[in-house]
Design a protein around this motif. Structure first.
Motif, mmCIF file in Angstrom:
data_model
loop_
_atom_site.group_PDB
_atom_site.id
_atom_site.type_symbol
_atom_site.label_atom_id
_atom_site.label_comp_id
_atom_site.label_asym_id
_atom_site.label_seq_id
_atom_site.Cartn_x
_atom_site.Cartn_y
_atom_site.Cartn_z
ATOM 1 N N GLN A 1 0.777 -1.316 -0.010
ATOM 2 C CA GLN A 1 -0.158 0.092 0.130
ATOM 3 C C GLN A 1 0.849 1.425 0.218
ATOM 4 O OE1 GLN A 1 -2.605 -0.582 3.284
ATOM 5 N NE2 GLN A 1 -4.126 -1.772 2.193
ATOM 6 N N ASN A 2 2.023 1.213 0.571
ATOM 7 C CA ASN A 2 2.735 2.226 0.627
ATOM 8 C C ASN A 2 3.444 2.585 -0.723
ATOM 9 O OD1 ASN A 2 3.019 3.577 3.150
ATOM 10 N ND2 ASN A 2 4.395 2.255 4.006
ATOM 11 N N VAL A 3 3.739 1.373 -1.478
ATOM 12 C CA VAL A 3 4.322 1.407 -2.851
ATOM 13 C C VAL A 3 3.359 1.903 -3.713
ATOM 14 C CG1 VAL A 3 5.338 0.085 -4.737
ATOM 15 C CG2 VAL A 3 6.055 -0.306 -2.055
ATOM 16 N N HIS A 4 2.103 1.741 -3.684
ATOM 17 C CA HIS A 4 1.317 2.021 -4.899
ATOM 18 C C HIS A 4 0.494 3.123 -4.498
ATOM 19 C CE1 HIS A 4 -2.644 0.681 -3.159
ATOM 20 N NE2 HIS A 4 -2.160 -0.455 -2.788
ATOM 21 N N GLN A 5 0.312 3.711 -3.397
ATOM 22 C CA GLN A 5 -0.356 4.621 -3.080
ATOM 23 C C GLN A 5 -1.526 5.093 -3.729
ATOM 24 O OE1 GLN A 5 0.551 7.239 -0.930
ATOM 25 N NE2 GLN A 5 2.115 5.820 -0.129
ATOM 26 N N GLY A 6 -2.361 3.826 -3.660
ATOM 27 C CA GLY A 6 -3.812 3.903 -4.264
ATOM 28 C C GLY A 6 -3.763 3.728 -5.955
ATOM 29 N N TYR A 7 -2.553 3.396 -6.260
ATOM 30 C CA TYR A 7 -2.534 3.274 -7.915
ATOM 31 C C TYR A 7 -2.170 1.640 -7.970
ATOM 32 C CZ TYR A 7 -3.821 7.868 -8.668
ATOM 33 O OH TYR A 7 -4.457 9.126 -8.501
ATOM 34 N N PRO A 8 -2.627 0.592 -7.577
ATOM 35 C CA PRO A 8 -2.026 -0.579 -7.706
ATOM 36 C C PRO A 8 -1.894 -1.271 -9.133
ATOM 37 C CG PRO A 8 -4.314 -0.701 -7.089
ATOM 38 C CD PRO A 8 -3.871 0.559 -7.106
ATOM 39 N N LYS A 9 -2.848 -0.900 -10.090
ATOM 40 C CA LYS A 9 -2.440 -1.436 -11.397
ATOM 41 C C LYS A 9 -1.345 -0.930 -11.891
ATOM 42 C CE LYS A 9 -4.890 -1.369 -15.814
ATOM 43 N NZ LYS A 9 -6.096 -0.824 -16.558
ATOM 44 N N GLU A 10 -1.230 0.667 -11.691
ATOM 45 C CA GLU A 10 0.035 1.259 -12.484
ATOM 46 C C GLU A 10 1.420 0.538 -11.898
ATOM 47 O OE1 GLU A 10 -3.421 3.494 -13.302
ATOM 48 O OE2 GLU A 10 -2.717 2.580 -11.564
ATOM 49 N N GLN B 1 -3.859 16.390 -8.247
ATOM 50 C CA GLN B 1 -3.956 17.896 -8.884
ATOM 51 C C GLN B 1 -4.456 17.739 -10.257
ATOM 52 O OE1 GLN B 1 -0.238 20.250 -8.626
ATOM 53 N NE2 GLN B 1 -0.718 21.333 -10.473
ATOM 54 N N PHE B 2 -3.906 16.795 -11.021
ATOM 55 C CA PHE B 2 -3.990 16.370 -12.369
ATOM 56 C C PHE B 2 -5.322 15.544 -12.569
ATOM 57 C CE2 PHE B 2 0.123 18.198 -12.625
ATOM 58 C CZ PHE B 2 0.117 19.009 -13.706
ATOM 59 N N GLY B 3 -5.759 14.899 -11.601
ATOM 60 C CA GLY B 3 -6.962 13.872 -11.978
ATOM 61 C C GLY B 3 -6.659 12.814 -12.692
ATOM 62 N N ARG B 4 -5.377 12.273 -12.737
ATOM 63 C CA ARG B 4 -4.988 11.159 -13.279
ATOM 64 C C ARG B 4 -3.660 10.765 -12.721
ATOM 65 N NH1 ARG B 4 -0.697 12.858 -16.095
ATOM 66 N NH2 ARG B 4 -0.516 15.208 -16.665
ATOM 67 N N PRO B 5 -3.151 9.490 -12.738
ATOM 68 C CA PRO B 5 -1.942 8.858 -12.183
ATOM 69 C C PRO B 5 -0.740 9.498 -12.861
ATOM 70 C CG PRO B 5 -3.528 6.975 -13.074
ATOM 71 C CD PRO B 5 -4.115 8.180 -13.544
ATOM 72 N N VAL B 6 0.080 10.140 -12.042
ATOM 73 C CA VAL B 6 1.236 10.566 -12.264
ATOM 74 C C VAL B 6 2.267 9.787 -11.473
ATOM 75 C CG1 VAL B 6 2.853 12.573 -12.235
ATOM 76 C CG2 VAL B 6 0.270 12.967 -12.601
ATOM 77 N N THR B 7 2.904 8.983 -12.114
ATOM 78 C CA THR B 7 3.660 7.790 -11.499
ATOM 79 C C THR B 7 5.382 7.641 -11.718
ATOM 80 O OG1 THR B 7 3.168 6.250 -13.136
ATOM 81 C CG2 THR B 7 1.669 6.449 -11.139
ATOM 82 N N SER B 8 5.512 8.553 -12.552
ATOM 83 C CA SER B 8 7.119 8.801 -13.160
ATOM 84 C C SER B 8 7.671 10.013 -12.964
ATOM 85 C CB SER B 8 7.255 7.943 -14.159
ATOM 86 O OG SER B 8 6.498 8.537 -15.246
ATOM 87 N N CYS B 9 9.127 10.234 -13.145
ATOM 88 C CA CYS B 9 9.576 11.551 -13.342
ATOM 89 C C CYS B 9 10.431 11.533 -14.430
ATOM 90 C CB CYS B 9 10.380 11.754 -12.113
ATOM 91 S SG CYS B 9 12.085 10.663 -11.785
ATOM 92 N N ILE B 10 11.280 12.430 -14.853
ATOM 93 C CA ILE B 10 12.543 12.517 -15.696
ATOM 94 C C ILE B 10 13.530 13.168 -14.874
ATOM 95 C CG2 ILE B 10 10.777 13.096 -17.740
ATOM 96 C CD1 ILE B 10 12.463 15.993 -17.586
ATOM 97 N N LYS B 11 14.712 12.767 -15.483
ATOM 98 C CA LYS B 11 16.026 13.054 -14.685
ATOM 99 C C LYS B 11 17.019 13.664 -15.866
ATOM 100 C CE LYS B 11 15.725 9.547 -11.124
ATOM 101 N NZ LYS B 11 16.278 8.341 -10.300
ATOM 102 N N VAL B 12 17.719 14.827 -15.453
ATOM 103 C CA VAL B 12 18.423 15.763 -16.243
ATOM 104 C C VAL B 12 19.893 15.283 -15.321
ATOM 105 C CG1 VAL B 12 19.144 17.805 -17.094
ATOM 106 C CG2 VAL B 12 16.801 17.407 -16.750
ATOM 107 N N LEU B 13 20.859 14.691 -16.007
ATOM 108 C CA LEU B 13 22.231 14.261 -15.514
ATOM 109 C C LEU B 13 23.077 15.391 -16.327
ATOM 110 C CD1 LEU B 13 20.315 11.905 -15.174
ATOM 111 C CD2 LEU B 13 22.355 10.418 -15.807
ATOM 112 N N ASP B 14 23.916 15.927 -15.154
ATOM 113 C CA ASP B 14 24.967 16.832 -15.649
ATOM 114 C C ASP B 14 26.247 16.269 -15.517
ATOM 115 O OD1 ASP B 14 26.216 19.150 -16.344
ATOM 116 O OD2 ASP B 14 26.299 19.825 -14.273
ATOM 117 N N MET B 15 26.900 16.084 -16.466
ATOM 118 C CA MET B 15 28.427 15.333 -16.596
ATOM 119 C C MET B 15 29.582 16.423 -16.572
ATOM 120 S SD MET B 15 27.592 12.100 -16.804
ATOM 121 C CE MET B 15 26.170 11.462 -16.917
#
Length: 328
Positions: A28-37, A144-158
């Protein structure tokens, strides 16, 4: 999503209904209400093989229980000066959001030194950021968006990546293994910017070893990547090291630029404040670093590490020949 994928989700969901109560609570802590995703993330990570995805998620839930991950947001790294040292040497922060609402995490790969605390503190800090993202930020955005937001993007500075980074490879492998096995498919795209020769050389030999799914996620941009990144986010969400060409180090920014790595940045203030508040609700605060057991990387990841080490050694030998040649 195709019928086969739908069927895989149903099968995995049915298997998860049979796990023991402690694992269900952790799930439950992992899925936060979005088990399918969540089930879909683990299935994608195991190429939609239901039995492998089931093993992966059960192993991950057992890891969470054994290492008390569900209470990690109740364990502040104290004193605050130690936490500030970690933030100064493990450069990561939230710079903003994409136009689609995904969090933008900036990572200063080249200038992160990981030399101000033990490995346990760095792993704890990394896991706390992951858990805060997954249990606080993403649910807030989903609402806020009324839809599952389950990921992010990462910007890696070398910027600043040197051969000395080889000494950090064990630390980075530990963090990468934690993510691969317990937070799969959480990053939609990795944008790599300010790329020096050493990265280009390593990328050339590592890329063929990556899974096709991973290759598609990595986009190496020219220069600071500003123009490309502005297609998916507003200027205010750009990491400070992407805001202008030749702006220099990702570690230090001019006073007029928002440095998202700093403990004084709103994201880190909010994160640290949240952990301290959660800790105050407990009668007994556990002090000291969290000693997380790090599973062994899989064979493919171990192979990638070997290749990176060999490439770094080769570049070092070439540099030594060149330097000696100049001396003569």
């Amino acid at each position: 999503m195709g019928a086969d994928c739908e069927d895989a989700v149903k099968q995995l969901s049915s298997l998860m209904e049979q796990v023991e109560a402690p694992l269900k609570r952790s799930f439950q802590n992992v899925h936060q209400g979005y088990p399918k995703e969540t089930l879909m993330r683990f299935l994608r990570a195991r190429e939609w093989n239901v039995s492998k995805a089931h093993k992966m998620i059960v192993d991950s839930l057992n890891w969470r229980i054994q290492n008390e991950i569900d209470s990690v947001l109740e364990r502040p790294i104290v004193p605050v000066d130690l936490y500030r040292s970690i933030r100064d040497s493990q450069l990561v922060g939230l710079s903003g959001y994409t136009k689609e609402g995904l969090p933008v995490f900036a990572i200063g790969v080249g200038h992160s030194t990981y030399d101000k605390a033990s490995v346990h503190y760095y792993v704890q800090s990394h896991i706390q950021i992951n858990e805060y993202r997954d249990r606080i930020l993403l649910p807030r955005l989903s609402q806020q968006f009324g839809r599952p937001v389950t990921s992010c993007i990462k910007v890696l500075d070398m910027t600043g990546l040197k051969l000395s980074a080889l000494s950090q490879i064990k630390m980075l492998t530990s963090i990468s293994t934690v993510d691969d096995l317990n937070y799969p498919e959480k990053t939609e795209t990795y944008y790599v910017v300010n790329v020096p020769y050493i990265f280009s050389a390593c990328w050339k030999v590592v890329k063929p070893l990556l899974q096709e799914r991973t290759k598609k996620k990595v986009k190496v941009l020219s220069g600071c990547g500003r123009d490309e990144l502005l297609k998916i986010m507003d200027y205010s969400s750009l990491p400070h090291f992407c805001r202008r060409e030749g702006s220099g180090s990702s570690k230090h920014s001019s006073p007029d630029v928002d440095n998202c790595f700093s403990l004084d940045h709103p994201f880190h203030k909010e994160l640290y404040g949240h952990i301290k508040e959660q800790a105050s609700h407990r009668e007994l605060i556990k002090m000291g670093s969290l000693h997380v057991s790090i599973p062994e990387p899989d064979l493919n990841e171990a192979k990638i590490v070997e290749v990176i080490q060999a490439e770094f050694q080769k570049i070092g030998e070439q540099d030594e020949i060149t330097t000696n040649g100049h001396k003569d």
